[in-house]
Write a protein that holds these residues in place. Structure first.
Motif, mmCIF file in Angstrom:
data_model
loop_
_atom_site.group_PDB
_atom_site.id
_atom_site.type_symbol
_atom_site.label_atom_id
_atom_site.label_comp_id
_atom_site.label_asym_id
_atom_site.label_seq_id
_atom_site.Cartn_x
_atom_site.Cartn_y
_atom_site.Cartn_z
ATOM 1 N N LEU A 102 1.400 2.534 -10.666
ATOM 2 C CA LEU A 102 1.203 1.134 -10.294
ATOM 3 C C LEU A 102 0.807 1.063 -8.828
ATOM 4 N N GLN A 103 0.123 -0.002 -8.507
ATOM 5 C CA GLN A 103 -0.288 -0.269 -7.131
ATOM 6 C C GLN A 103 0.586 -1.378 -6.590
ATOM 7 N N LEU A 104 1.319 -1.096 -5.527
ATOM 8 C CA LEU A 104 2.204 -2.060 -4.881
ATOM 9 C C LEU A 104 1.709 -2.188 -3.445
ATOM 10 N N GLU A 107 0.307 0.896 -1.505
ATOM 11 C CA GLU A 107 0.946 2.116 -2.015
ATOM 12 C C GLU A 107 0.687 2.307 -3.504
ATOM 13 N N THR A 108 0.363 3.530 -3.893
ATOM 14 C CA THR A 108 0.289 3.898 -5.300
ATOM 15 C C THR A 108 1.566 4.645 -5.646
ATOM 16 N N TYR A 123 6.948 -10.573 -4.725
ATOM 17 C CA TYR A 123 6.216 -9.327 -4.943
ATOM 18 C C TYR A 123 5.398 -9.411 -6.226
ATOM 19 N N ARG A 124 4.499 -8.483 -6.347
ATOM 20 C CA ARG A 124 3.744 -8.243 -7.578
ATOM 21 C C ARG A 124 3.192 -6.838 -7.457
ATOM 22 N N TYR A 125 2.840 -6.274 -8.568
ATOM 23 C CA TYR A 125 2.172 -4.971 -8.567
ATOM 24 C C TYR A 125 1.186 -4.952 -9.715
ATOM 25 N N THR A 126 0.264 -4.005 -9.652
ATOM 26 C CA THR A 126 -0.763 -3.874 -10.681
ATOM 27 C C THR A 126 -0.630 -2.511 -11.344
#
Length: 180
Positions: A102-104, A107-108, A123-126
């Motif tokens: 995930l990408q935060l 940062e990966t 927050y969110r992440y992809t």
């Protein structure tokens, strides 16, 4: 009077014993009702409806693995590119990446990595190309989610991302399945 399985599990936890749980038997987070949507307004409800209509629910699987007063453990599988909206929870959360990535922010994070988010921190992440499976540890059984996207246009943008990704999600398996 004989105990039911639920009573026995509760008694075991209350006595400081142990309890086994299995992901295959775990109820969805929705079924347990441990997470409430905070600050629900008609516009937010309509916006979430737009995202659901586009296939939002097809992009994630979230199960309650274990819960008791003062503690919960949730499993989440977010499929590739799932547009997790910016949000907060009213309790601290500790995340552990089980599989995928995930990408935060910049940062990966990969399998074996994790992150902590304090209560009420946005927050969110992809999820990455294979998606992401995470364990979510919380110091409360019940908690809320507060979406920061509160307007229908904001959710229409999320729905557009869902519509773009949804056809691919039908064929995706959890990234941990690739290891088997």
């Amino acid at each position: 009077m004989p105990h039911t399985a639920t009573q026995e599990q509760s008694d075991t936890v209350n006595r400081g014993g142990f309890q086994i749980f299995r992901t295959a038997d775990a109820p969805s987070l929705d079924e347990t009702a441990h997470m409430d949507v905070a600050d629900m307004t008609p516009e937010l409800e309509a916006g979430i409806g737009v995202a659901l209509e586009a296939g939002f629910a097809e992009g994630n699987v979230v199960k309650t693995l274990f819960s008791q007063p003062g503690f919960s453990l949730t499993y989440a599988w977010f499929k590739s590119g799932f547009p997790l909206p910016l949000h907060t929870h009213d309790v601290d959360c500790l995340y552990y990446v089980v599989a995928g990535s995930l990408q935060l922010g910049t940062e990966t994070l990969n399998a074996g990595d994790g992150f902590f988010v304090g209560a009420n921190k946005a927050y969110r992440y992809t999820p990455g190309p294979q998606g992401a499976e995470v364990l979510e540890f919380r110091g409360q059984e019940n908690f809320d989610i507060r979406f920061l996207a509160k307007t229908v246009p904001a959710w229409q943008k999320i729905a557009g991302a869902v519509a773009d990704r949804c056809p691919d999600w039908a064929n995706e398996s959890p990234p941990s399945a690739a290891k088997a």
